[in-house]
Design an enzyme around this catalytic site. Structure first.
Site, PDB file in Angstrom:
ATOM      1  N   SER A 103       0.862  -1.191   0.000  1.00 26.70           N
ATOM      2  CA  SER A 103       0.000   0.000   0.000  1.00 26.70           C
ATOM      3  C   SER A 103       0.892   1.233   0.000  1.00 26.70           C
ATOM      4  O   SER A 103       2.103   1.128   0.216  1.00 26.70           O
ATOM      5  CB  SER A 103      -0.869   0.026   1.260  1.00 26.70           C
ATOM      6  N   ASP A 104       0.329   2.405  -0.216  1.00 26.43           N
ATOM      7  CA  ASP A 104       1.104   3.606   0.059  1.00 26.43           C
ATOM      8  C   ASP A 104       1.067   3.828   1.582  1.00 26.43           C
ATOM      9  O   ASP A 104       0.302   3.185   2.307  1.00 26.43           O
ATOM     10  CB  ASP A 104       0.577   4.819  -0.713  1.00 26.43           C
ATOM     11  N   ALA A 105       1.907   4.739   2.077  1.00 28.65           N
ATOM     12  CA  ALA A 105       2.039   4.895   3.522  1.00 28.65           C
ATOM     13  C   ALA A 105       0.690   5.274   4.130  1.00 28.65           C
ATOM     14  O   ALA A 105       0.124   6.316   3.785  1.00 28.65           O
ATOM     15  CB  ALA A 105       3.086   5.956   3.839  1.00 28.65           C
TER      16      ALA A 105
END
Ligand code: NOJ
Length: 745
Positions: free
Chosen positions: A271-273
């Site tokens: 995922s992105d952060a």
């Protein structure tokens, strides 16, 4: 080269662990340990946590760490995983190695402007070598998002507006990072991001929603991702925004239908952060547990930074909502990456390795070459190159002597500013016989700080007093008056582009325009050297100054490279990877638009805007040289492939390099197709008077498009226009019909 290879060979670390049998290992893992592998935590504080990263690693609750760049800290954490956790599974350390690790190269959009794929590959291989030498095994790059809106700050990080060029740059970067064997001590696992459509944020506002038709997705936004996959990219990162109303981090269409089913991707998705947790923020998931369920079941294997999987996937498995088999598949994909990277056998990094790698001789030269080849000469009324006999040079402008602004925001994790040379320093050392003066003239200040400036320790300068403001401005104009030539260094600060750095305006920030006009009014020849992460409004300059050189944030050796360009030691070769808007009101402006209703050339339809042209200030693919090129003899033959050839001649007096470009347009068919699309380019060096024939081949990959009506790829036996030339307004024209290719998908 030989020395480089010998240093790396001498570094092969001692084998510690054997290659694991993954079936056995997964069988031994508890559910919590499995979910631990699906969890990436920050090595520096990011989200408040009741446990330290060390505790989590010891308990098997982390498979990966992000944002560490110090080999000693990396080894310390790795030791806890390998020697202090039950199953001894090594961690994978990930970082944003975007355009260099310790040696900082030009920002990615700049490198795309070189159109030089072997160079881009080489640059990323050096970035990989340095990062791996610090113990980082995974870069969150390349960003392959198409961007057609320069207000969006992350335009700096991609390859611009075009899917064909974007795909080529994506392939080159993946090859550079990963090489043929990721376990080599100088290679990294790459990550294609942000899947997908992130660059089309509404209003150019970072993280905002995107609405893209299937037609735009397949034909424009997805091709660079597909290219990264074809080049073997091992991981994908999901994006923050929602695409057509469904957050990308839980978007089954993207993560299942496209990535895994249509494309057969076998690696893992991170995922992105915090974007798994963000599924709640989107008003999409009911709560954190629902967010974990939706993100994981859509196909996000690893949760970056939010620990939402760690807290929730276990109970979802126990409740029978998430099958253990799905968890095992995701765990396996992550462990396989660790195996491929050789982390089980060599989890540690030799702590002196980075120093040895930094002593390698090729990196600085490569950084300078990359800066030289990324600069785009936008205008030159005989001012450049500067005469060797020039007696005095005034370097004026706030970006002339700023080290930090030679780099982009992404260079902050491991940067050592003492390695970075400024434009002033470059000019001083190149023009030793000239008197070189410097005056900033004005200050550029950011109105608000982003969290990245705090996180990366970038300090805001103190604002000048009213008195100093007046004095500095006057001193700059006086310096111009005393000098033979002025190099104006204007643009924007590093932190004005990048993540969380969108702008509603493309005007030169602060009082830079006023300074430019005041200096130009002295009558001295002016070279405008533009330092920026995006195109800015230079309409006035485009008719009032002698030369404009767009140098972007050019990296550690950018100062030296710019000086060599100004001196004519090297000839500019860069070509714009984006259409250069006149101002923000024209956005989006891109060359591959469709023709709708009447063209602007038709009587009565002169312009779509009554207050200005709708064509950009400088077109996509444009860039001048210190010599000139002429195109002739365009020939096309259509058989099982379409073969195009064109003659390119250097008609000037200096040797130079041209990027010959090929554009096509399909005149009719199942869809209205863009007025032009780039479908080939070739770089060639020509001596004065030399002429060479360039060949292009158009096959089904170049001529097909995704038809919204057929819901599949089509190649149609229609008439195509073809143009060859030095930019997207090329005039040399022919037509063809790809009869033998028609019907191929
Ligand atoms: C957020 C950014 O969107 C992404 O590109 C980056 O890789 C991660 N943060 C990690 O730094």
């Amino acid at each position: 080269m030989i020395r480089v290879a010998m240093v790396l060979m001498s570094l092969a670390p001692v084998a510690l662990l054997a290659q694991p049998n993954l079936d056995e290992l997964i069988h031994k893992m508890t559910l919590e340990e499995k979910i631990g592998q699906l969890t990436q935590i920050g090595g520096v504080p990011f989200m408040p946590d009741s446990l330290t990263p060390e505790d989590r690693i010891r308990k098997g609750q982390a498979g990966s760490i992000l944002w560490l760049s110090d080999p000693v800290a990396i080894n310390r954490m790795q030791k806890i995983a390998v020697e202090g956790s039950r199953l001894h599974i090594p961690l994978i350390f990930g970082l944003d190695v975007i355009h260099g690790f310790r040696t900082i190269f030009p920002m990615p959009l700049a490198m795309a402007a070189s159109w030089d794929m072997p160079m881009i590959e080489r640059v990323q291989s050096i970035a990989a070598r340095e990062a791996r030498a610090a113990g980082i095994a995974w870069t969150f790059a390349p960003m392959v998002d198409i961007a057609r809106d320069p207000r969006w700050g992350r335009i700096v990080e991609g390859a611009g507006e075009d899917p064909y060029l974007g795909a080529a740059v994506a392939r080159a970067q993946v090859r550079g990072f990963q090489g043929k064997d990721m376990s080599a001590p100088d290679r990294l696992l790459a990550c294609a991001k942000h899947f997908a459509g992130y660059g089309a944020a509404e209003g150019g506002r970072d993280y905002d929603s995107t609405y893209l038709s299937d037609e735009q997705l397949w034909n424009v936004y997805l091709p660079p991702f597909r290219a990264a996959l074809d080049a073997g990219v091992g991981t994908f990162m999901s994006a923050y925004m929602d695409l057509n109303g469904v957050p990308a981090t839980a978007n089954r269409f993207l993560l299942q239908d496209v990535l895994r089913t249509a494309w057969g991707f076998k690696g893992f998705v991170v995922s992105d952060a915090n974007s798994v947790k963000d599924l709640e923020t989107h008003g999409f998931a009911r709560d954190a547990k629902d967010a974990a369920y939706r993100g994981f079941s859509a196909g996000v294997d690893m949760d970056m930074a939010s620990r939402t999987y760690l807290s929730n996937l276990g109970s979802l498995v126990e409740a029978g909502k998430v099958p253990v088999a799905s968890i095992d598949r995701a765990v396996r994909s992550i462990l396989e990456a660790k195996v491929k990277l050789g982390l089980f056998e060599r989890p540690y990094v030799e702590e002196t390795l980075l120093g040895k790698v930094l002593a390698m001789p090729d990196r600085k030269e490569m950084a300078r070459t990359a800066a030289e080849r990324s600069a785009v000469l936008l205008r030159n009324e005989g001012v450049l190159p500067l005469a060797e006999s020039v007696k005095s040079i005034a370097v004026i402008g706030p970006l002339g002597d700023s080290r930090r602004d030679m780099l982009s925001m992404w260079a902050g994790f491991s940067v050592d500013l003492k390695n970075t040379g400024t434009i002033l320093q470059g000019i001083q050392s190149r023009f030793k016989n000239a008197k070189v003066g410097y005056a900033p003239g004005v200050q550029v200040l950011k109105p608000i700080r982003s969290m990245f400036e705090d996180m990366l320790g970038s300090k805001a300068p103190d604002a000048w007093s009213a008195e100093q403001t007046r004095k500095e401005f006057a001193a700059a104009v006086e310096l111009a008056k005393r000098s033979d030539v002025v190099v104006m260094t204007l643009g924007e600060l590093a932190f004005m582009s990048g993540e969380l750095a969108s702008q509603s305006s493309l005007e030169l920030p602060g009082r830079q325009q006023e300074l430019l006009e005041a200096v130009a009014a002295t009558g001295k020849p002016v070279v405008l050297v533009m330092v920026s992460g995006r195109p800015l409004n230079i309409v006035w300059a485009s008719t009032h100054v002698g030369a404009i050189l767009q140098v972007w944030h050019a990296g550690d050796e950018g100062g030296a490279g710019v000086a060599r360009l100004l001196a004519g030691d090297v000839t500019p070769v860069g070509k714009l990877p984006v259409s250069w808007p006149r101002d923000a009101g024209q956005i989006p402006v891109y060359y591959a638009h469709n023709r709708t209703h009447q063209p602007e050339t038709a009587e009565g339809f002169k312009s779509r805007y009554w207050d200005q042209a709708s064509a950009p200030l400088y077109p996509f693919g444009y860039g001048l040289s210190y010599t000139r090129f002429a195109y002739s003899n365009l020939k096309v033959s259509a058989g099982s492939q379409v073969l195009v050839s064109v003659d390119v001649e250097n008609t000037g007096k200096r040797a130079g390099e041209e990027t010959a470009q090929l554009y096509v347009h399909q005149r009719a068919g199942l869809a209205s197709r863009p007025v032009r699309e780039l479908k080939g380019f070739e770089k060639l060096s020509l001596k004065p008077g030399e002429k060479r024939t360039v060949q292009f081949t158009l096959g089904k990959d170049e001529l097909r498009y995704w038809s919204a009506q057929e819901k599949t790829w089509v190649v149609e036996a229609e008439t195509f226009d073809v143009w060859a030339g030095g930019d997207s307004t090329a005039q040399l024209h022919a037509t063809f019909e790809p009869r033998q290719l028609a019907g191929l998908k």
